[in-house]
Write a protein that holds these residues in place. Structure first.
Motif, short mmCIF file in Angstrom:
data_model
loop_
_atom_site.label_atom_id
_atom_site.label_comp_id
_atom_site.label_asym_id
_atom_site.label_seq_id
_atom_site.Cartn_x
_atom_site.Cartn_y
_atom_site.Cartn_z
N GLY A 144 1.03 -1.38 0.00
CA GLY A 144 -0.08 -0.08 0.07
C GLY A 144 0.72 1.17 -0.01
O GLY A 144 1.89 1.22 0.43
N ASP A 145 0.29 2.41 -0.56
CA ASP A 145 0.90 3.61 -0.81
C ASP A 145 0.99 4.46 0.57
O ASP A 145 1.65 5.61 0.56
CB ASP A 145 0.41 4.35 -1.87
N ASP A 146 0.25 3.96 1.59
CA ASP A 146 0.23 4.79 2.62
C ASP A 146 1.57 4.62 3.86
O ASP A 146 1.54 4.91 4.75
CB ASP A 146 -1.11 4.60 3.36
N LYS A 147 2.27 3.56 3.38
CA LYS A 147 3.42 3.22 4.36
C LYS A 147 4.25 4.28 4.73
O LYS A 147 4.72 4.17 5.95
CB LYS A 147 4.28 1.98 3.86
N THR A 166 6.14 -4.37 -9.42
CA THR A 166 5.03 -3.45 -10.21
C THR A 166 4.44 -4.15 -10.96
O THR A 166 3.10 -3.59 -11.68
CB THR A 166 5.74 -2.36 -10.84
N ASP A 167 4.54 -5.21 -11.41
CA ASP A 167 3.88 -6.11 -12.46
C ASP A 167 2.39 -6.42 -11.87
O ASP A 167 1.45 -6.62 -12.54
CB ASP A 167 4.37 -7.45 -12.67
N VAL A 168 2.38 -6.52 -10.34
CA VAL A 168 0.99 -6.56 -9.81
C VAL A 168 0.01 -5.58 -9.74
O VAL A 168 -1.13 -5.43 -9.24
CB VAL A 168 0.87 -7.49 -8.69
N ALA A 169 0.67 -4.25 -10.18
CA ALA A 169 -0.01 -2.87 -9.81
C ALA A 169 -1.30 -2.80 -10.48
O ALA A 169 -2.24 -2.39 -10.07
CB ALA A 169 0.61 -1.66 -10.29
N PRO A 170 -1.75 -3.46 -11.63
CA PRO A 170 -3.13 -3.37 -12.23
C PRO A 170 -4.15 -4.09 -11.16
O PRO A 170 -5.40 -3.85 -11.15
CB PRO A 170 -3.42 -4.43 -13.30
N TYR A 171 -3.57 -4.95 -10.29
CA TYR A 171 -4.63 -5.78 -9.18
C TYR A 171 -4.89 -4.79 -7.69
O TYR A 171 -5.66 -5.31 -7.12
CB TYR A 171 -4.31 -7.02 -9.04
N PHE A 172 -3.92 -3.76 -7.70
CA PHE A 172 -4.25 -2.95 -6.49
C PHE A 172 -4.48 -1.68 -6.72
O PHE A 172 -4.20 -1.09 -7.63
CB PHE A 172 -2.85 -3.15 -5.77
N ASP A 173 -4.78 -0.83 -5.81
CA ASP A 173 -5.13 0.76 -5.75
C ASP A 173 -4.04 1.26 -5.30
O ASP A 173 -3.94 2.22 -4.33
CB ASP A 173 -6.12 1.15 -5.03
N PHE A 174 -2.70 1.01 -5.79
CA PHE A 174 -1.64 1.63 -5.28
C PHE A 174 -1.42 3.01 -5.96
O PHE A 174 -0.85 2.91 -7.22
CB PHE A 174 -0.31 0.89 -5.54
N ASP A 175 -1.35 4.02 -5.33
CA ASP A 175 -1.18 5.37 -6.04
C ASP A 175 0.36 5.89 -6.11
O ASP A 175 0.79 6.21 -5.04
CB ASP A 175 -2.07 6.41 -5.19
#
Lengths: 219, 115
Positions: A144-147, A166-175
């Motif tokens: 997560g991007d809040d760390k 980064t390859d799994v980014a499409p499956y997560f809401d990581f900003d």
């Protein structure tokens, strides 16, 4: 009774040991990297790919720090780099004394780059100077991007932040932009790379930085 | 686990000081611990009481913990505010451009020794 004013930080003895170790490593031309991240962020996987790419041009060794087991050291040796397993005896971090003992276990062979893979933990390792020339931290997309908001000290002490998986980014809401802005707010000088060890994306930039850091350390 | 790690370093720092200053016994250690240092003071004292028995110089040393309030500086309105109550957002102007001024430290303020 006599009162002595000290005004020293609690970890002053560690800070002194770390400074001595850092200057000894500078003398030898060995760059020690303190690699920190949470468990499962991909520290060992990042190292496997990095070592594969750089082992022909650099003499590399890895010190794996864990509370127990030697699974990571075995993985690194398979790639063809020298590895030692340092057990922290239940401690949640490595300090300068433990790092020195792990370096001694590597033997007298000269290395250009030694990576200390610290215990998986975003809190305690940030508080203890190991004597490393550079601190590198990983944050994986699933975390997560809040760390940076939750573990500010880790982001403040690191020279480099590598966002992994980064390859799994499409499956997560990581900003990505928000994450980078949060990290830079805590540490305006932090270098940020985004990589996927699975596809190799982003490794060129990270490895260029690392190669330059190794040669700069020898000057 | 974290507290124990800090205790190990505290003990080492004190033993080094004792050796340098030729101190036989330390009877009191005063620590300044910031409110947001992440140290749990109860647990920290328990760890100390367990650990000091193993070191002749330290075994009689009582730990005294002085809490340092955490204070944050707001870069937008140039005022300070208590960190624990308001966190990262300035209560005066609502800005997030804030920096911790103090409250993160763990410092050995002084020690009392037998002459």
């Amino acid at each position: 009774m006599k009162i002595i004013e000290l005004k020293e930080t609690v970890t002053a003895s560690n800070d002194r040991d770390a400074a001595v170790l850092r200057s000894e490593l500078k003398e030898k031309g060995t760059l020690l990297i303190n690699l920190m991240a949470s468990p499962g962020a991909g520290k060992t996987t990042l190292l496997e790919r990095t070592i594969r790419d750089l082992k022909d041009t650099h003499r590399i060794a890895v010190m794996e720090a864990d509370v127990d087991s030697d699974v990571d050291a075995v993985r690194i040796e398979k790639i063809g780099a020298k590895a030692v397993q340092a057990h922290t005896d239940g401690m949640c971090h490595m300090d300068a004394g433990m790092t020195r003992r792990a370096l001694e276990a590597l033997g007298d062979e000269p290395f250009d780059l030694v990576v200390l893979e610290n215990v998986g933990n975003l809190i305690c390792p940030a508080e203890f100077d190991t004597g490393a020339g550079k601190c590198v931290m990983l944050l994986s997309v699933p975390e997560g991007d809040d760390k940076p908001l939750k573990y500010p000290l880790m982001f403040s002490v690191s020279d480099v932040l590598i966002i992994t998986k980064t390859d799994v980014a499409p499956y997560f809401d990581f900003d990505f932009d928000a994450c980078m802005a949060r990290a830079r707010k805590l540490n305006p000088n932090i270098q940020i790379f985004t990589v996927s060890a699975k596809t190799g994306e982003g490794f060129d930039a990270w490895e260029q930085w690392l190669s330059k850091a190794v040669s700069d350390w020898k000057e | 686990m974290h507290e124990m790690g800090i205790i190990l370093h505290l003990a080492k720092t004190l033993e080094e000081t004792a050796e340098q200053e030729k101190i036989q016994k330390i009877t009191r250690v005063a620590l300044e611990v910031g409110e947001v240092s992440g140290i749990m003071t109860d647990y920290f004292t328990d760890c100390w009481n367990y650990f000091r028995k193993k070191h002749p110089v330290l075994e009689e040393a009582e730990l005294e913990i002085l809490t340092i309030p955490a204070v944050t500086w707001c870069d937008s309105c140039k005022q300070t505010y208590p960190t624990v109550q308001y966190g990262r957002t300035c209560p005066h102007c609502g800005s997030g451009e804030t920096w911790l001024l103090k409250g993160n430290e763990c410092i050995i303020k002084e020690i009392e020794v037998e002459e």
